[in-house]
Write a protein that holds these residues in place. Sequence first.
Motif, PDB file in Angstrom:
ATOM      1  N   LEU A  45       0.827  -1.204   0.000  1.00  0.00           N
ATOM      2  CA  LEU A  45       0.000   0.000   0.000  1.00  0.00           C
ATOM      3  C   LEU A  45       0.864   1.258   0.000  1.00  0.00           C
ATOM      4  N   GLU A  46       1.943   1.226   0.764  1.00  0.00           N
ATOM      5  CA  GLU A  46       2.853   2.371   0.802  1.00  0.00           C
ATOM      6  C   GLU A  46       3.465   2.602  -0.580  1.00  0.00           C
ATOM      7  N   GLY A  47       3.847   1.513  -1.249  1.00  0.00           N
ATOM      8  CA  GLY A  47       4.409   1.623  -2.593  1.00  0.00           C
ATOM      9  C   GLY A  47       3.419   2.216  -3.580  1.00  0.00           C
ATOM     10  N   VAL A  48       2.186   1.751  -3.529  1.00  0.00           N
ATOM     11  CA  VAL A  48       1.156   2.278  -4.420  1.00  0.00           C
ATOM     12  C   VAL A  48       0.905   3.752  -4.108  1.00  0.00           C
ATOM     13  N   SER A  49       0.883   4.092  -2.833  1.00  0.00           N
ATOM     14  CA  SER A  49       0.560   5.467  -2.432  1.00  0.00           C
ATOM     15  C   SER A  49       1.576   6.476  -2.953  1.00  0.00           C
ATOM     16  N   LYS A  50       2.806   6.037  -3.228  1.00  0.00           N
ATOM     17  CA  LYS A  50       3.834   6.952  -3.733  1.00  0.00           C
ATOM     18  C   LYS A  50       3.526   7.417  -5.153  1.00  0.00           C
ATOM     19  N   ASN A  51       2.670   6.673  -5.841  1.00  0.00           N
ATOM     20  CA  ASN A  51       2.301   7.023  -7.216  1.00  0.00           C
ATOM     21  C   ASN A  51       0.899   7.623  -7.308  1.00  0.00           C
ATOM     22  N   VAL A  52       0.371   8.050  -6.177  1.00  0.00           N
ATOM     23  CA  VAL A  52      -1.001   8.559  -6.139  1.00  0.00           C
ATOM     24  C   VAL A  52      -0.984  10.046  -5.815  1.00  0.00           C
ATOM     25  N   GLU A  53      -1.775  10.787  -6.565  1.00  0.00           N
ATOM     26  CA  GLU A  53      -1.979  12.190  -6.250  1.00  0.00           C
ATOM     27  C   GLU A  53      -3.435  12.354  -5.840  1.00  0.00           C
ATOM     28  N   VAL A  54      -3.628  12.807  -4.626  1.00  0.00           N
ATOM     29  CA  VAL A  54      -4.992  12.950  -4.132  1.00  0.00           C
ATOM     30  C   VAL A  54      -5.026  14.061  -3.086  1.00  0.00           C
ATOM     31  N   ASP A  55      -6.106  14.807  -3.112  1.00  0.00           N
ATOM     32  CA  ASP A  55      -6.330  15.801  -2.067  1.00  0.00           C
ATOM     33  C   ASP A  55      -7.294  15.185  -1.063  1.00  0.00           C
ATOM     34  N   ILE A  56      -6.805  15.010   0.145  1.00  0.00           N
ATOM     35  CA  ILE A  56      -7.640  14.422   1.189  1.00  0.00           C
ATOM     36  C   ILE A  56      -8.151  15.542   2.077  1.00  0.00           C
ATOM     37  N   PRO A  57      -9.466  15.666   2.166  1.00  0.00           N
ATOM     38  CA  PRO A  57     -10.023  16.711   3.036  1.00  0.00           C
ATOM     39  C   PRO A  57      -9.554  16.523   4.484  1.00  0.00           C
ATOM     40  N   GLU A  58      -9.199  17.638   5.096  1.00  0.00           N
ATOM     41  CA  GLU A  58      -8.707  17.612   6.475  1.00  0.00           C
ATOM     42  C   GLU A  58      -9.737  16.979   7.417  1.00  0.00           C
ATOM     43  N   GLU A  59     -11.021  17.166   7.104  1.00  0.00           N
ATOM     44  CA  GLU A  59     -12.080  16.603   7.961  1.00  0.00           C
ATOM     45  C   GLU A  59     -11.976  15.080   8.024  1.00  0.00           C
ATOM     46  N   MET A  60     -11.629  14.449   6.879  1.00  0.00           N
ATOM     47  CA  MET A  60     -11.514  12.991   6.859  1.00  0.00           C
ATOM     48  C   MET A  60     -10.370  12.526   7.764  1.00  0.00           C
ATOM     49  N   VAL A  61      -9.271  13.247   7.714  1.00  0.00           N
ATOM     50  CA  VAL A  61      -8.128  12.895   8.560  1.00  0.00           C
ATOM     51  C   VAL A  61      -8.487  13.126  10.031  1.00  0.00           C
ATOM     52  N   ASN A  62      -9.171  14.240  10.307  1.00  0.00           N
ATOM     53  CA  ASN A  62      -9.571  14.523  11.691  1.00  0.00           C
ATOM     54  C   ASN A  62     -10.525  13.465  12.236  1.00  0.00           C
ATOM     55  N   GLU A  63     -11.456  13.013  11.395  1.00  0.00           N
ATOM     56  CA  GLU A  63     -12.374  11.942  11.821  1.00  0.00           C
ATOM     57  C   GLU A  63     -11.603  10.665  12.133  1.00  0.00           C
ATOM     58  N   GLU A  64     -10.592  10.369  11.306  1.00  0.00           N
ATOM     59  CA  GLU A  64      -9.791   9.160  11.544  1.00  0.00           C
ATOM     60  C   GLU A  64      -8.950   9.309  12.811  1.00  0.00           C
ATOM     61  N   VAL A  65      -8.445  10.512  13.068  1.00  0.00           N
ATOM     62  CA  VAL A  65      -7.708  10.752  14.322  1.00  0.00           C
ATOM     63  C   VAL A  65      -8.635  10.483  15.500  1.00  0.00           C
ATOM     64  N   GLU A  66      -9.868  10.960  15.418  1.00  0.00           N
ATOM     65  CA  GLU A  66     -10.849  10.723  16.495  1.00  0.00           C
ATOM     66  C   GLU A  66     -11.085   9.235  16.705  1.00  0.00           C
ATOM     67  N   ARG A  67     -11.210   8.502  15.595  1.00  0.00           N
ATOM     68  CA  ARG A  67     -11.421   7.052  15.698  1.00  0.00           C
ATOM     69  C   ARG A  67     -10.219   6.381  16.348  1.00  0.00           C
ATOM     70  N   LEU A  68      -9.017   6.772  15.929  1.00  0.00           N
ATOM     71  CA  LEU A  68      -7.796   6.206  16.516  1.00  0.00           C
ATOM     72  C   LEU A  68      -7.673   6.556  17.991  1.00  0.00           C
ATOM     73  N   MET A  69      -8.025   7.790  18.339  1.00  0.00           N
ATOM     74  CA  MET A  69      -7.981   8.208  19.748  1.00  0.00           C
ATOM     75  C   MET A  69      -8.943   7.355  20.577  1.00  0.00           C
ATOM     76  N   GLY A  70     -10.140   7.130  20.046  1.00  0.00           N
ATOM     77  CA  GLY A  70     -11.126   6.313  20.751  1.00  0.00           C
ATOM     78  C   GLY A  70     -10.642   4.888  20.938  1.00  0.00           C
ATOM     79  N   ARG A  71     -10.045   4.327  19.866  1.00  0.00           N
ATOM     80  CA  ARG A  71      -9.517   2.962  19.958  1.00  0.00           C
ATOM     81  C   ARG A  71      -8.376   2.889  20.969  1.00  0.00           C
ATOM     82  N   PHE A  72      -7.504   3.897  20.952  1.00  0.00           N
ATOM     83  CA  PHE A  72      -6.386   3.925  21.892  1.00  0.00           C
ATOM     84  C   PHE A  72      -6.893   4.032  23.330  1.00  0.00           C
ATOM     85  N   ALA A  73      -7.884   4.888  23.545  1.00  0.00           N
ATOM     86  CA  ALA A  73      -8.462   5.043  24.885  1.00  0.00           C
ATOM     87  C   ALA A  73      -9.060   3.727  25.371  1.00  0.00           C
ATOM     88  N   GLU A  74      -9.731   2.993  24.459  1.00  0.00           N
ATOM     89  CA  GLU A  74     -10.306   1.686  24.816  1.00  0.00           C
ATOM     90  C   GLU A  74      -9.215   0.683  25.185  1.00  0.00           C
TER      91      GLU A  74
END
Length: 177
Positions: A45-74
């Motif tokens: 996946l990392e190899g494929v991602s090096k050949n990808v151009e994409v704009d990821i909305p900050e909201e999507m990353v923030n939502e994933e941070v929230e999910r990771l924080m929740g999982r870590f807290a659990e």
Amino acid sequence: LNEEFFKDLGLDDVKTLDDLKKTIKDTMTSSKEFEAENKYVDSLLEGVSKNVEVDIPEEMVNEEVERLMGRFAEQMKMQGISLDLYYQFTGSNEEQLRSQMEKEAFNNVLYRLMIDEIKEIEKVVITDEEADKEAEELAKKYQVSKEEFLSQFGGLEMVKYDLEVRKVVELLKEYNK
């Protein structure tokens, strides 16, 4: 190491020391294979991602941070540690923890978007029947009813998505040969 000891382990197939050694060896081997497979998939996946151009909305990353924080807290909670106690032990704070999780969150979102795009391009489709069969097999594996498994896993759509991701990963492995 007597019969009662082996009975207390709660492992049905373990009756002798040799059985215990075999079970431990099999478990360790399986764990190492699983770990190696995950590292390989991550590198693909990392190899494929090096050949990808994409704009990821900050909201999507923030939502994933929230999910990771929740999982870590659990995870901390299951070890009997609150986040506040974790911060005290590590000399960190919530902002630092969030910052540490941003790269993982970004990659998770990027990989999810890449997988979804590959699914579209390669026309990866899982039928309800395939997902239902997988749900039955996993329910047996975890020794729960299919309904209970689906309830815990997030429903038949999550089983479908999991199977689609596995198919995409298999395609990436084929391309990588």
